[in-house]
Design a protein around this motif. Structure first.
Motif, PDB file in Angstrom:
ATOM      1  N   ILE A   1      46.493  -8.254 -49.724  1.00  0.00           N
ATOM      2  CA  ILE A   1      45.697  -7.046 -49.484  1.00  0.00           C
ATOM      3  C   ILE A   1      44.821  -6.856 -50.712  1.00  0.00           C
ATOM      4  O   ILE A   1      45.308  -6.816 -51.840  1.00  0.00           O
ATOM      5  N   SER A   2      43.521  -6.763 -50.476  1.00  0.00           N
ATOM      6  CA  SER A   2      42.565  -6.545 -51.565  1.00  0.00           C
ATOM      7  C   SER A   2      41.858  -5.221 -51.331  1.00  0.00           C
ATOM      8  O   SER A   2      42.026  -4.577 -50.285  1.00  0.00           O
ATOM      9  N   GLU A   3      41.038  -4.832 -52.301  1.00  0.00           N
ATOM     10  CA  GLU A   3      40.311  -3.571 -52.146  1.00  0.00           C
ATOM     11  C   GLU A   3      39.403  -3.603 -50.919  1.00  0.00           C
ATOM     12  O   GLU A   3      39.218  -2.584 -50.267  1.00  0.00           O
ATOM     13  N   SER A   4      38.864  -4.770 -50.559  1.00  0.00           N
ATOM     14  CA  SER A   4      38.008  -4.830 -49.369  1.00  0.00           C
ATOM     15  C   SER A   4      38.819  -4.615 -48.088  1.00  0.00           C
ATOM     16  O   SER A   4      38.322  -4.014 -47.132  1.00  0.00           O
ATOM     17  N   ASP A   5      40.081  -5.071 -48.074  1.00  0.00           N
ATOM     18  CA  ASP A   5      40.949  -4.812 -46.917  1.00  0.00           C
ATOM     19  C   ASP A   5      41.223  -3.319 -46.791  1.00  0.00           C
ATOM     20  O   ASP A   5      41.243  -2.770 -45.687  1.00  0.00           O
ATOM     21  N   LEU A   6      41.435  -2.665 -47.934  1.00  0.00           N
ATOM     22  CA  LEU A   6      41.655  -1.216 -47.918  1.00  0.00           C
ATOM     23  C   LEU A   6      40.414  -0.486 -47.422  1.00  0.00           C
ATOM     24  O   LEU A   6      40.509   0.422 -46.608  1.00  0.00           O
ATOM     25  N   ALA A   7      39.245  -0.904 -47.921  1.00  0.00           N
ATOM     26  CA  ALA A   7      38.001  -0.215 -47.580  1.00  0.00           C
ATOM     27  C   ALA A   7      37.768  -0.185 -46.070  1.00  0.00           C
ATOM     28  O   ALA A   7      37.205   0.774 -45.548  1.00  0.00           O
ATOM     29  N   LYS A   8      38.244  -1.201 -45.368  1.00  0.00           N
ATOM     30  CA  LYS A   8      38.066  -1.276 -43.917  1.00  0.00           C
ATOM     31  C   LYS A   8      39.082  -0.426 -43.158  1.00  0.00           C
ATOM     32  O   LYS A   8      38.917  -0.205 -41.971  1.00  0.00           O
ATOM     33  N   ASN A   9      40.140   0.028 -43.838  1.00  0.00           N
ATOM     34  CA  ASN A   9      41.266   0.613 -43.112  1.00  0.00           C
ATOM     35  C   ASN A   9      41.716   1.988 -43.571  1.00  0.00           C
ATOM     36  O   ASN A   9      42.664   2.525 -43.022  1.00  0.00           O
ATOM     37  N   VAL A  10      41.089   2.546 -44.590  1.00  0.00           N
ATOM     38  CA  VAL A  10      41.506   3.862 -45.068  1.00  0.00           C
ATOM     39  C   VAL A  10      40.338   4.834 -44.970  1.00  0.00           C
ATOM     40  O   VAL A  10      39.187   4.431 -44.818  1.00  0.00           O
ATOM     41  N   THR A  11      40.646   6.104 -45.103  1.00  0.00           N
ATOM     42  CA  THR A  11      39.600   7.118 -45.074  1.00  0.00           C
ATOM     43  C   THR A  11      38.785   7.062 -46.359  1.00  0.00           C
ATOM     44  O   THR A  11      39.242   6.508 -47.373  1.00  0.00           O
ATOM     45  N   ASP A  12      37.612   7.647 -46.341  1.00  0.00           N
ATOM     46  CA  ASP A  12      36.778   7.698 -47.546  1.00  0.00           C
ATOM     47  C   ASP A  12      37.508   8.399 -48.684  1.00  0.00           C
ATOM     48  O   ASP A  12      37.400   7.989 -49.842  1.00  0.00           O
ATOM     49  N   THR A  13      38.257   9.449 -48.365  1.00  0.00           N
ATOM     50  CA  THR A  13      38.995  10.185 -49.387  1.00  0.00           C
ATOM     51  C   THR A  13      40.073   9.298 -50.010  1.00  0.00           C
ATOM     52  O   THR A  13      40.222   9.259 -51.231  1.00  0.00           O
ATOM     53  N   GLN A  14      40.825   8.581 -49.163  1.00  0.00           N
ATOM     54  CA  GLN A  14      41.860   7.678 -49.673  1.00  0.00           C
ATOM     55  C   GLN A  14      41.228   6.587 -50.546  1.00  0.00           C
ATOM     56  O   GLN A  14      41.772   6.237 -51.593  1.00  0.00           O
ATOM     57  N   LEU A  15      40.088   6.064 -50.107  1.00  0.00           N
ATOM     58  CA  LEU A  15      39.419   5.008 -50.871  1.00  0.00           C
ATOM     59  C   LEU A  15      38.944   5.535 -52.224  1.00  0.00           C
ATOM     60  O   LEU A  15      39.102   4.874 -53.245  1.00  0.00           O
ATOM     61  N   ALA A  16      38.414   6.739 -52.242  1.00  0.00           N
ATOM     62  CA  ALA A  16      37.955   7.339 -53.500  1.00  0.00           C
ATOM     63  C   ALA A  16      39.128   7.539 -54.457  1.00  0.00           C
ATOM     64  O   ALA A  16      39.006   7.271 -55.660  1.00  0.00           O
ATOM     65  N   GLU A  17      40.274   7.972 -53.930  1.00  0.00           N
ATOM     66  CA  GLU A  17      41.462   8.152 -54.769  1.00  0.00           C
ATOM     67  C   GLU A  17      41.936   6.814 -55.321  1.00  0.00           C
ATOM     68  O   GLU A  17      42.299   6.711 -56.497  1.00  0.00           O
TER      69      GLU A  17
END
Length: 143
Positions: A118-134
């Motif tokens: 799991i990389s940051e790009s995998d997260l970016a596709k699957n979490v909310t903008d708020t979660q990604l910002a955190e």
């Protein structure tokens, strides 16, 4: 999977993760990174995760210290206990671990074997903008 089931690590990981053997030299690890277009590889010994090596590790901990990457082994850079997550871990737990330990790439393990990353790009596709910002504010801290 029901519509309300929480997303799991296996749902967001990329499954084509490859290990570099602990006894492989860093020049070969760098070639693997180039060929796979990745910046980090899990280090495995006897099919067990023993660490991670990044492109930055090769530059900073090997080349910049005057070592020859054709003589230094990936396992020489494996230190401490590698962080990983079970394939059935919930997304919130994945995020928590990555934030708490400031990890940008997290190996996913199932039955003691590497099954994905799991990389940051995998997260970016699957979490909310708020979660990604955190996540970004927790993990990408200035040196």
């Amino acid at each position: 999977m029901s519509m309300n089931a929480p997303m799991k690590a296996r749902d967001i990981m990329h499954a084509d993760a490859r290990c570099v053997p602990a006894d492989e030299t860093l020049d070969r690890a760098a070639e693997m990174m180039r060929n796979l277009d990745v910046g980090a590889l899990p280090i495995c010994e006897n099919d067990r995760l023993v660490g991670m090596v990044t492109d930055r590790d090769i530059v900073v901990r090997c080349i910049a210290e005057g070592h020859d990457p054709s003589r230094v082994r990936a396992g020489d850079l494996a230190k401490g206990t590698p962080r990983w997550v079970d394939a059935d871990a919930e997304l919130r737990d994945v995020l928590h671990m990555m934030e708490e330990h400031q990890i940008k790439r997290l190996p996913v393990i199932e039955n003691k074997r590497l099954v994905g990353m799991i990389s940051e790009s995998d997260l970016a596709k699957n979490v909310t903008d708020t979660q990604l910002a955190e996540f970004i504010s927790a993990v990408f801290v200035p040196h």
